[in-house]
Design an enzyme around this catalytic site. Sequence first.
Site, PDB file in Angstrom:
ATOM      1  CD  GLN A 129       1.171   4.303  10.467  1.00  0.00           C
ATOM      2  OE1 GLN A 129       2.218   3.854  10.012  1.00  0.00           O
ATOM      3  NE2 GLN A 129       0.029   4.232   9.825  1.00  0.00           N
ATOM      4  N   GLY A 130       1.284   5.155  15.507  1.00  0.00           N
ATOM      5  CA  GLY A 130       0.903   4.124  16.481  1.00  0.00           C
ATOM      6  C   GLY A 130      -0.393   3.447  16.080  1.00  0.00           C
ATOM      7  CE1 TYR A 131      -2.975   5.226  12.395  1.00  0.00           C
ATOM      8  CE2 TYR A 131      -3.402   3.824  10.508  1.00  0.00           C
ATOM      9  CZ  TYR A 131      -3.499   5.042  11.132  1.00  0.00           C
ATOM     10  OH  TYR A 131      -4.120   6.087  10.480  1.00  0.00           O
ATOM     11  CB  SER A 132       0.885  -2.448  14.292  1.00  0.00           C
ATOM     12  OG  SER A 132       0.816  -2.148  12.930  1.00  0.00           O
ATOM     13  CB  SER A 164       8.721   3.033  11.615  1.00  0.00           C
ATOM     14  OG  SER A 164       8.493   1.778  11.060  1.00  0.00           O
ATOM     15  CD  GLU A 247      -0.294   4.316  -3.361  1.00  0.00           C
ATOM     16  OE1 GLU A 247       0.486   3.771  -4.101  1.00  0.00           O
ATOM     17  OE2 GLU A 247      -1.483   4.003  -3.265  1.00  0.00           O
ATOM     18  CB  SER A 384       0.909  -8.846   4.747  1.00  0.00           C
ATOM     19  OG  SER A 384      -0.424  -9.316   4.687  1.00  0.00           O
TER      20      SER A 384
HETATM   21  C1  LIG Z   1       9.554  -2.610   8.782  1.00  0.00           C
HETATM   22  C2  LIG Z   1       8.168  -2.425   9.358  1.00  0.00           C
HETATM   23  C3  LIG Z   1       7.775  -1.170   9.803  1.00  0.00           C
HETATM   24  C4  LIG Z   1       6.505  -0.992  10.348  1.00  0.00           C
HETATM   25  N1  LIG Z   1       6.172   0.263  10.824  1.00  0.00           N
HETATM   26  C5  LIG Z   1       4.979   0.431  11.432  1.00  0.00           C
HETATM   27  C6  LIG Z   1       4.644   1.707  12.030  1.00  0.00           C
HETATM   28  O1  LIG Z   1       5.422   2.679  11.972  1.00  0.00           O
HETATM   29  N2  LIG Z   1       3.467   1.829  12.669  1.00  0.00           N
HETATM   30  C7  LIG Z   1       2.570   0.816  12.756  1.00  0.00           C
HETATM   31  O2  LIG Z   1       1.504   1.004  13.334  1.00  0.00           O
HETATM   32  N3  LIG Z   1       2.848  -0.418  12.219  1.00  0.00           N
HETATM   33  C8  LIG Z   1       4.037  -0.616  11.570  1.00  0.00           C
HETATM   34  N4  LIG Z   1       4.347  -1.858  11.036  1.00  0.00           N
HETATM   35  C9  LIG Z   1       3.416  -2.967  11.249  1.00  0.00           C
HETATM   36  C10 LIG Z   1       2.718  -3.445   9.993  1.00  0.00           C
HETATM   37  O3  LIG Z   1       1.710  -2.546   9.611  1.00  0.00           O
HETATM   38  C11 LIG Z   1       2.161  -4.854  10.304  1.00  0.00           C
HETATM   39  O4  LIG Z   1       3.274  -5.699  10.499  1.00  0.00           O
HETATM   40  C12 LIG Z   1       1.287  -5.392   9.203  1.00  0.00           C
HETATM   41  O5  LIG Z   1       0.107  -4.666   9.105  1.00  0.00           O
HETATM   42  C13 LIG Z   1       0.939  -6.888   9.444  1.00  0.00           C
HETATM   43  O6  LIG Z   1       0.412  -7.071  10.706  1.00  0.00           O
HETATM   44  P1  LIG Z   1       1.027  -8.142  11.744  1.00  0.00           P
HETATM   45  O7  LIG Z   1       2.506  -7.982  11.757  1.00  0.00           O
HETATM   46  O8  LIG Z   1       0.288  -8.031  13.002  1.00  0.00           O
HETATM   47  O9  LIG Z   1       0.742  -9.563  11.056  1.00  0.00           O
HETATM   48  P2  LIG Z   1      -0.636 -10.364  11.110  1.00  0.00           P
HETATM   49  O10 LIG Z   1      -1.765  -9.459  10.788  1.00  0.00           O
HETATM   50  O11 LIG Z   1      -0.690 -11.114  12.405  1.00  0.00           O
HETATM   51  O12 LIG Z   1      -0.439 -11.378   9.931  1.00  0.00           O
HETATM   52  C14 LIG Z   1       0.357 -12.568  10.042  1.00  0.00           C
HETATM   53  C15 LIG Z   1       0.281 -13.308   8.705  1.00  0.00           C
HETATM   54  O13 LIG Z   1      -1.088 -13.675   8.446  1.00  0.00           O
HETATM   55  C16 LIG Z   1      -1.499 -13.152   7.186  1.00  0.00           C
HETATM   56  N5  LIG Z   1      -2.911 -12.739   7.255  1.00  0.00           N
HETATM   57  C17 LIG Z   1      -3.493 -11.966   8.215  1.00  0.00           C
HETATM   58  N6  LIG Z   1      -4.777 -11.766   7.944  1.00  0.00           N
HETATM   59  C18 LIG Z   1      -5.048 -12.427   6.778  1.00  0.00           C
HETATM   60  C19 LIG Z   1      -6.213 -12.589   5.965  1.00  0.00           C
HETATM   61  N7  LIG Z   1      -7.373 -12.019   6.304  1.00  0.00           N
HETATM   62  N8  LIG Z   1      -6.095 -13.328   4.829  1.00  0.00           N
HETATM   63  C20 LIG Z   1      -4.914 -13.898   4.469  1.00  0.00           C
HETATM   64  N9  LIG Z   1      -3.782 -13.783   5.215  1.00  0.00           N
HETATM   65  C21 LIG Z   1      -3.852 -13.059   6.336  1.00  0.00           C
HETATM   66  C22 LIG Z   1      -0.621 -11.964   6.925  1.00  0.00           C
HETATM   67  O14 LIG Z   1      -0.498 -11.670   5.553  1.00  0.00           O
HETATM   68  C23 LIG Z   1       0.705 -12.426   7.520  1.00  0.00           C
HETATM   69  O15 LIG Z   1       1.396 -13.236   6.595  1.00  0.00           O
HETATM   70  C24 LIG Z   1       5.604  -2.082  10.458  1.00  0.00           C
HETATM   71  C25 LIG Z   1       5.996  -3.347  10.007  1.00  0.00           C
HETATM   72  C26 LIG Z   1       7.248  -3.533   9.467  1.00  0.00           C
HETATM   73  C27 LIG Z   1       7.650  -4.900   8.991  1.00  0.00           C
END
Ligand SMILES: Cc1cc2nc3c(=O)[nH]c(=O)nc-3n(C[C@H](O)[C@H](O)[C@H](O)COP(=O)(O)OP(=O)(O)OC[C@H]3O[C@@H](n4cnc5c(N)ncnc54)[C@H](O)[C@@H]3O)c2cc1C
Length: 406
Positions: A129-132, A164, A247, A384
């Site tokens: 999945q290439g989202y983030s 992932s 889901e 998150s």
């Molecule tokens: C084990 C693991 C597997 C993953 N696998 C994939 C995958 O296969 N494909 C993929 O695309 N992504 C994947 N992800 C990425 C995951 O979707 C992101 O880590 C997640 O969406 C959070 O984005 P970020 O890491 O950029 O944090 P950020 O968005 O930068 O957030 C940083 C902090 O700020 C807080 N925050 C951000 N915005 C707000 C708001 N509006 N209000 C309050 N707090 C806020 C967050 O809660 C967090 O604590 C994976 C992540 C993990 C940990």
Amino acid sequence: MDPTYSPEAEAYREKVQAFLAEKLPSNWNGLGGLEGDDITDFVTAWRKTLYEANYLAPGWPSEYGGAGLTATEQVILAEEFTRAGVPGGGPNDVFGIQMLGNTLLMWGTEEQKSHYIPRLLAGEDTWCQGYSEPDAGSDLGNVGLRAELDGDEWVLNGQKIWTSAGHLADHIFTLARSDPDSPKHKGISFLLVPMDQPGIEVRPIKMISGESEFNEVFYTDARCPKENVVGGVNNGWAVAMSLLGFERGEAAATGPIRYQTELDRLIEMARERGLTTDPVIRQRLAWCHSKVQIMKFLGQRTLTQFLAGHHPGPDGAISKLYWSEYHRVVTELGVDILGADALYIEGRPPSSSFQTDDPGAANTSGSWVNTFLNARAGTIYAGSSQIQRNIIGEMILQLPKEPKPA
Ligand SMILES: Cc1cc2nc3c(=O)[nH]c(=O)nc-3n(C[C@H](O)[C@H](O)[C@H](O)COP(=O)(O)OP(=O)(O)OC[C@H]3O[C@@H](n4cnc5c(N)ncnc54)[C@H](O)[C@@H]3O)c2cc1C
């Protein structure tokens, strides 16, 4: 809240139990009882068994290789598989079948469905999945990977992160900005991109557990055919959101079973170590017990709605927040019960980095410490905890929306 099952449904449960009794070894004690290559060998053979029984996508119509099960039958199947400690598919099926397959059934063209669906069921294509991206996680609408048309092909430049299984996959479904001049959520397309090409570079990221489960993916003039866009050009946001919404309702039934099995194992470990008379440990175990009970009731509420034909919707945020926050605490207790033994990791690690260890796993530091480390990620992936709280506040409690930075 009444997820009771009719006599017909109970008859189906007996059918599933008979299937499990026939297909599993007589001494089967759950996937956690296997180690090393035996795990991979079992999961590969088990996936083939499920494929032949049309159980990999049990809710899909038979024309697409599913078993055409009703919602109730799907829940029963998942409950019995979870109780038996067997997976519902292979490790890639969450991306290939649950996420992409369901999305293609909803948005794909006939050509896309007839090409990709049989291949992902047969395990011929493996997906990630290439989202983030570095600047687009919680704020996914900010994706910056560029997609430009060049004749009959899209040309992609930019970066994804936290992908992932990216190092194991040969295809990536990806969100890309196809119209930089449209408002943020409007100029995005959902593309199906082969990874076996010079324009794609995958760099593994090391996790706190020492494993490399996720990756950075770099696109440098990477290409995919023009027709590999799903749901229409610049309509990727709607497609992306429906993918995140797949889901499975049965998670409401299976989650509490898994967490109860894990807690039973933890209580057993406290007993083995003579800690069930320690008042602080007792209190912490009782806290976990009450949390798992609440999780069961929450699950029953979701399940009742699911069986009545309702999609979980924003309610899914309640259970995501609940299990992921609980899991950080219960696994910390596991490490505390291990005491100094937690400093020396021995024994089989969990076969997956997500949620609980496999049912039947022994009470070793390899199991508990790795699950404790993996549980830190549970409150981040799939949205998150802060984002789940925003969803609950704004969409369920109807509180005022949080102010935008602008
Ligand atoms: C084990 C693991 C597997 C993953 N696998 C994939 C995958 O296969 N494909 C993929 O695309 N992504 C994947 N992800 C990425 C995951 O979707 C992101 O880590 C997640 O969406 C959070 O984005 P970020 O890491 O950029 O944090 P950020 O968005 O930068 O957030 C940083 C902090 O700020 C807080 N925050 C951000 N915005 C707000 C708001 N509006 N209000 C309050 N707090 C806020 C967050 O809660 C967090 O604590 C994976 C992540 C993990 C940990």
